[in-house]
Design a protein around this motif. Structure first.
Motif, PDB file in Angstrom:
ATOM      1  N   TYR A 177      80.266  21.189 -43.206  1.00 36.69           N
ATOM      2  CA  TYR A 177      81.528  21.879 -42.805  1.00 36.69           C
ATOM      3  C   TYR A 177      82.200  21.335 -41.553  1.00 36.69           C
ATOM      4  CZ  TYR A 177      80.354  25.512 -46.363  1.00 36.69           C
ATOM      5  OH  TYR A 177      80.182  26.003 -47.578  1.00 36.69           O
ATOM      6  N   GLY A 178      81.542  20.767 -40.936  1.00 40.26           N
ATOM      7  CA  GLY A 178      82.451  20.078 -39.566  1.00 40.26           C
ATOM      8  C   GLY A 178      82.013  18.698 -38.949  1.00 40.26           C
ATOM      9  N   GLY A 179      80.883  18.111 -39.316  1.00 42.98           N
ATOM     10  CA  GLY A 179      80.224  16.922 -39.048  1.00 42.98           C
ATOM     11  C   GLY A 179      79.998  17.017 -37.752  1.00 42.98           C
ATOM     12  N   ASP A 180      79.777  15.767 -37.088  1.00 45.83           N
ATOM     13  CA  ASP A 180      79.363  15.314 -35.826  1.00 45.83           C
ATOM     14  C   ASP A 180      80.015  16.486 -34.704  1.00 45.83           C
ATOM     15  OD1 ASP A 180      77.477  13.292 -36.417  1.00 45.83           O
ATOM     16  OD2 ASP A 180      79.034  11.925 -36.715  1.00 45.83           O
ATOM     17  N   LEU A 181      81.219  16.713 -34.768  1.00 51.22           N
ATOM     18  CA  LEU A 181      81.671  17.537 -33.832  1.00 51.22           C
ATOM     19  C   LEU A 181      81.009  18.867 -33.740  1.00 51.22           C
ATOM     20  CD1 LEU A 181      83.903  18.125 -31.568  1.00 51.22           C
ATOM     21  CD2 LEU A 181      85.457  18.861 -33.415  1.00 51.22           C
ATOM     22  N   SER A 182      80.927  19.572 -35.021  1.00 48.87           N
ATOM     23  CA  SER A 182      80.180  20.977 -34.896  1.00 48.87           C
ATOM     24  C   SER A 182      78.653  20.733 -34.609  1.00 48.87           C
ATOM     25  CB  SER A 182      80.369  21.330 -36.437  1.00 48.87           C
ATOM     26  OG  SER A 182      81.789  21.628 -36.699  1.00 48.87           O
TER      27      SER A 182
ATOM     28  N   LEU B 218      86.019  19.110 -28.648  1.00 55.18           N
ATOM     29  CA  LEU B 218      84.463  19.853 -28.305  1.00 55.18           C
ATOM     30  C   LEU B 218      84.837  21.080 -27.468  1.00 55.18           C
ATOM     31  CD1 LEU B 218      81.294  19.650 -28.607  1.00 55.18           C
ATOM     32  CD2 LEU B 218      81.422  18.432 -26.450  1.00 55.18           C
ATOM     33  N   ILE B 219      85.450  20.894 -26.590  1.00 59.50           N
ATOM     34  CA  ILE B 219      86.029  22.353 -25.747  1.00 59.50           C
ATOM     35  C   ILE B 219      86.614  23.394 -26.315  1.00 59.50           C
ATOM     36  CG2 ILE B 219      87.186  23.172 -23.593  1.00 59.50           C
ATOM     37  CD1 ILE B 219      86.562  20.118 -22.458  1.00 59.50           C
ATOM     38  N   SER B 220      87.485  23.153 -27.234  1.00 62.69           N
ATOM     39  CA  SER B 220      88.225  24.289 -27.949  1.00 62.69           C
ATOM     40  C   SER B 220      87.473  24.918 -28.772  1.00 62.69           C
ATOM     41  CB  SER B 220      89.612  23.436 -28.501  1.00 62.69           C
ATOM     42  OG  SER B 220      90.105  24.561 -29.280  1.00 62.69           O
ATOM     43  N   SER B 221      86.725  23.815 -29.760  1.00 60.55           N
ATOM     44  CA  SER B 221      85.819  24.473 -30.738  1.00 60.55           C
ATOM     45  C   SER B 221      84.726  25.280 -30.340  1.00 60.55           C
ATOM     46  CB  SER B 221      85.309  23.265 -31.672  1.00 60.55           C
ATOM     47  OG  SER B 221      86.678  22.366 -32.500  1.00 60.55           O
ATOM     48  N   GLY B 222      84.245  24.723 -29.227  1.00 63.21           N
ATOM     49  CA  GLY B 222      83.013  25.127 -28.594  1.00 63.21           C
ATOM     50  C   GLY B 222      83.395  26.688 -28.012  1.00 63.21           C
TER      51      GLY B 222
END
Length: 453
Positions: A270-275, A355-359
């Motif tokens: 659902y999100g790959g390496d970032l998730s 990364l900051i926003s999703s996190g």
């Protein structure tokens, strides 16, 4: 010899809990902090590759969690037996337990190392490695696996020292190894440019130093229990008792590992390496809430074990009640801090805006039910401490196996990536309700027994 543990049955409960838990909380927070520092240094050292590096460490982390699960299972099982034997005055059995724990730890550590070392790529792919992060995951995992004995003996001996009521020694060990880990991280990753491998090596060397410190504690006779060569001979009945009681803790740790395995794979879809990187940072931030709660449970274990063995049931109930109040406050504090400043916490690990926003979004959802976590942890510890393996095992399984993993698989079908993060507070709430029911029933039973004393 038994006089050294008699204070567990006489001092005020509130004072005892803080006396035994504070060193454990400090030690565990240091442990959680240096896990965070590992991720911090990986993120900062790799620059533009920070997301892949953090994701690689996150993929390898379930292996480390499984290693810890084995050692915590042995340590908790051995601690429960030792606490109860000290409560009843059976020092001989307590010392036989100590010797058997050493032997058991050595055997399982060697088996674990052999099983995983020759199947590393397969294991990491199973843990959710992607084509891009596999190289970082493997660098980290190989070094961690080479340090299996340092990890397992360190965690096991920490539990045993706490079972004697000597939690200050356990705290000193964890603080010492934690600070050493941070120091070695900086040297190996920046001074020697070792990258992810340096982070893993720093962790192993720090754990090894802590294990040597605890071995010295036992071998020099500083413990109220003697470590004798004759007691190293395996006794099947004793190893079975250790295994049955500690199995709940092992399952809790192993289910953490399995949960991460499932999550990494679902997040990859659902999100790959970032998730995966978001989860890798978020789960370690959540440890800052969980570790003080686990620290209270570590302080609770010898109090309940000793007083149950001494048939002081009113003290058992008081200790459980006090622990639940404290852990709820810790959970609430964690909820407030991580909800108010999630972006600030994530920006410490990487400058990557995505990364900051999703996190930040993920973390706010994941910690919603944090005040309820203590119910499950304290409930599991209560049943472990009185030697009731079945309810302990059931409670240790319910959050991760019964609730979290099915929800992680189910909810993304309806809520996409947000569904993964929603699974955490929902599973915390369900596990808390179940724990409340079982703990209340046990509490009522002890109240009845104490009124007839």
């Amino acid at each position: 010899m038994n006089n050294k543990s008699e204070f567990l049955g006489t001092e005020s409960i509130n004072k005892l809990i803080w006396k035994l838990s504070t060193p454990a909380i400090i030690g565990l927070l240091v442990h959680a902090f240096y896990n965070l520092v590992d991720t911090f240094f990986v993120g900062r050292a790799l620059g533009e590759q920070s997301v892949l590096g953090i994701a690689g460490v996150a993929v390898a982390f379930p292996l480390q969690m499984l290693m810890m699960a084995i050692s915590i299972g042995i340590g908790v099982g051995g601690s429960s037996v030792i606490s109860r034997m000290l409560g009843t005055g059976d020092v001989d059995k307590a010392e036989r337990t100590l010797g058997n724990v050493f032997t058991y730890t050595l055997i399982l550590s060697v088996i674990f190392q052999i099983l995983f070392f020759f199947n590393m790529d397969t294991v990491l792919n199973l843990f959710g490695a992607t084509v891009d992060n596999l190289v970082y995951a493997k660098e980290y995992a190989v070094v961690i696996l080479q340090g299996t004995l340092a990890f397992t003996f360190g965690f096991v001996l920490n539990n045993l020292v706490r079972a004697e009521g000597n939690s200050r020694v356990a705290m000193n060990n964890m603080v010492f190894s934690g600070i050493l880990n941070i120091f070695l991280d900086a040297i190996l990753m920046f001074g020697f440019g070792m990258g992810v491998k340096g982070a893993a090596l720093a962790t192993v060397l720090a754990q090894l130093a802590g294990t040597i410190y605890l071995l010295y504690y036992y071998l020099k006779g500083k413990s109220p229990l003697r470590l004798e060569l004759a007691n190293l001979t395996p006794k099947f009945a004793l190893i079975k008792e250790i295994t049955v009681i500690g199995f709940g803790s092992f399952v809790m740790g192993a289910s953490n590992s399995f949960m991460m395995l499932v999550l990494n794979n679902v997040l990859n879809i659902y999100g790959g390496d970032l998730s995966i990187a978001v989860f890798g940072v978020a789960i370690k931030l959540i440890m800052l809430i969980l570790m003080p709660i686990i620290g209270i449970s570590h302080g609770l274990q010898p109090i309940v074990g000793y007083n149950y063995g001494a048939q002081k049931y009113a003290r058992v109930n008081e200790s459980v009640r006090t622990s639940l109040i404290i852990t709820t406050i810790f959970g609430l504090t964690g909820l407030i801090l991580l909800s108010l400043f999630p972006g600030t916490f994530f920006s410490m690990f990487s400058t990557d805006a995505d990364l900051i926003s999703s996190g930040a979004s993920a973390l706010r959802i994941m910690v919603l039910a944090s005040p309820l976590i203590g119910l499950n942890v304290i409930g599991t510890t209560l049943f472990q401490s009185v030697g009731k393996a079945r309810p302990s095992f059931f409670l240790s399984m319910c959050r991760q196996i019964f609730f979290l993993i099915p929800l992680v698989i189910l909810l993304p079908h309806y809520f996409d990536l947000t569904g993964v993060w929603m699974a955490f507070p929902i599973s915390d709430m369900l596990a808390a309700l179940l724990s409340l029911f079982l703990v209340w029933r046990e509490y009522q039973y002890f109240q009845h027994r104490s009124s007839n004393e």
